[in-house]
Design an enzyme around this catalytic site. Structure first.
Site, mmCIF file in Angstrom:
data_model
loop_
_atom_site.group_PDB
_atom_site.id
_atom_site.type_symbol
_atom_site.label_atom_id
_atom_site.label_comp_id
_atom_site.label_asym_id
_atom_site.label_seq_id
_atom_site.Cartn_x
_atom_site.Cartn_y
_atom_site.Cartn_z
ATOM 1 N N HIS A 4 -64.474 -33.700 -61.083
ATOM 2 C CA HIS A 4 -64.019 -32.360 -60.714
ATOM 3 C C HIS A 4 -63.529 -31.564 -61.935
ATOM 4 O O HIS A 4 -62.456 -30.963 -61.893
ATOM 5 C CB HIS A 4 -62.926 -32.471 -59.645
ATOM 6 C CG HIS A 4 -62.829 -31.300 -58.735
ATOM 7 N ND1 HIS A 4 -62.337 -30.085 -59.147
ATOM 8 C CD2 HIS A 4 -63.177 -31.133 -57.447
ATOM 9 C CE1 HIS A 4 -62.368 -29.234 -58.129
ATOM 10 N NE2 HIS A 4 -62.880 -29.844 -57.089
ATOM 11 N N GLU A 40 -70.024 -30.045 -59.302
ATOM 12 C CA GLU A 40 -69.730 -31.398 -58.813
ATOM 13 C C GLU A 40 -71.004 -31.985 -58.218
ATOM 14 O O GLU A 40 -71.454 -31.560 -57.159
ATOM 15 C CB GLU A 40 -68.644 -31.320 -57.742
ATOM 16 C CG GLU A 40 -67.362 -30.645 -58.194
ATOM 17 C CD GLU A 40 -66.616 -30.002 -57.032
ATOM 18 O OE1 GLU A 40 -66.194 -30.713 -56.107
ATOM 19 O OE2 GLU A 40 -66.444 -28.769 -57.038
ATOM 20 N N HIS A 47 -61.747 -34.222 -50.482
ATOM 21 C CA HIS A 47 -61.591 -34.986 -51.724
ATOM 22 C C HIS A 47 -60.764 -36.261 -51.579
ATOM 23 O O HIS A 47 -59.918 -36.577 -52.416
ATOM 24 C CB HIS A 47 -60.982 -34.102 -52.821
ATOM 25 C CG HIS A 47 -61.861 -32.964 -53.244
ATOM 26 N ND1 HIS A 47 -63.242 -32.995 -53.167
ATOM 27 C CD2 HIS A 47 -61.564 -31.738 -53.781
ATOM 28 C CE1 HIS A 47 -63.740 -31.860 -53.634
ATOM 29 N NE2 HIS A 47 -62.752 -31.077 -53.997
#
Ligand code: BGC
Length: 351
Positions: free
Chosen positions: A180, A316, A106
């Protein structure tokens, strides 16, 4: 439709954070803060018309600053994992921050979820919104190129949260930006195992123990990964299946049934006690379904709710994890002169 904005505290560096409240004509609201371009609150009606907040997060900025597993945030520059935090592009090898064992996750140590974005109001004929922008500098977290990013959140009068992503760069770089949000369509009454999930995918990308794809595209047919017919999330999550063992439950990338980048239905979730339905449409080729396996009751979130095991799920929309190291996966490389443009819609209803 209306929109208001108020101060929402400051980061330890003294950067001020703002909170937007968007409201559509049906009374649905979204609260979005400039730290992490984060959706803090999202309300949706149940089958009797009662609104509840259906996303996980904190009441105050402090919670997000202290420890947040990416609650409601935008993740990037590369959402999901890059194996060993390294990749080679046009003959140069780049080393990224590693923040998930030996892998990059991420966007690294200070990804897009941990920066303060610039904001400007946006109005469309049937929607109210906010456009958030951020300049990710050359070499930030190890990535090449200055990347100009914007994320526009729109709350439409059709009860949709529409997210438009755009980016341009001055050097070739991988880009894979996603939202997210952790959803719980009961409004935080209980875990998410009773939610019924449909994923429009015949295949998924199996992973190794570090959750890096092996490169295989495996048919879901005959496995607990088959969500082509709506199935309760909890029905098979603890089955004896190696992929579920690696993920501690569902934490995988499904390859959507589609051609090219047309907008398609990726997922549909139905929560039987409230009747709430969430449909996810996207231009992206894949979706990560994460069942909140790492939530363990150590976080107390909004309204004092303890986020126990599997108390929220994420959907996601994305390109496949580790694409910069997988020549056979659809490319995530953005080059100068080209524009990164993707759209994802989370649509809410009840039945
Ligand atoms: C990943 C999980 C990770 C979580 C972080 C998800 O997108 O798939 O593996 O633990 O983000 O909260």
């Amino acid at each position: 439709m209306d929109r208001s904005v108020q101060p929402f505290g400051a980061t330890p560096d003294g950067e001020r954070v703002r909170l937007y409240t968007l409201r559509n004509i049906n009374g649905m609201t979204a609260e979005i803060m400039t730290y992490g371009a984060t959706v803090v609150t999202l309300t949706a009606p149940d089958k009797d018309g009662n609104f509840d907040d259906i996303v996980l997060g904190y009441d105050h900025l402090a919670g997000y600053l202290e420890a947040s597993p990416y609650f409601g945030a935008i993740v990037g520059r590369y959402g999901n994992r890059i194996g060993k935090g390294t990749f080679t592009l046009d003959g140069t090898t780049y080393t990224l921050a590693t923040n998930d064992g030996e892998n990059h996750l991420h966007g690294g140590l200070k990804g897009f979820d941990k920066v303060v974005w610039d904001d400007e109001p946006v109005d469309r004929s049937d929607a109210v919104g906010v456009k958030l922008s951020y300049l990710s500098k050359d070499q930030e977290e190890g990535y090449p190129g200055n990347l100009d990013v914007s994320v526009t959140y729109l709350l439409t009068n059709k009860n949709e949260l529409r997210i438009e992503y755009e980016a341009t760069t001055d050097k070739a770089t991988p880009v894979n930006i996603t939202h997210h949000g952790y959803f719980n369509l009961t409004g935080g009454e209980r875990d998410i195992l009773g939610h019924e999930l449909m994923l429009n995918a015949d295949r998924f990308t199996p992973v190794d123990k570090g959750l890096i794809p092996t490169g295989e595209l495996r048919a879901v047919e005959g496995t607990p990964m088959d969500f082509r017919k709506a199935t309760p999330i909890g029905a098979r999550i603890d089955n004896d299946y190696e992929q579920l063992e690696f993920g501690g439950g569902y934490d995988h990338n499904w390859v959507l049934n589609k051609k090219g980048d047309q907008m398609t239905l990726a997922a549909e979730v139905y929560e039987p006690t409230t009747g709430r339905v969430m449909k996810v449409h996207t231009t992206e080729p894949a979706i990560q379904f994460y069942a909140g396996n790492f939530l363990d009751g150590t976080i107390t979130g909004k309204d004092g709710i303890v986020y126990r095991h599997r108390y929220g799920f994420c959907l996601e929309t994305q390109h496949y994890p580790d694409s910069p190291n997988q020549p056979d996966f659809p490319s995530t490389i953005l080059r100068p002169g080209r524009k990164y443009e993707t759209t994802t819609i989370y649509a809410f209803s009840a039945r």
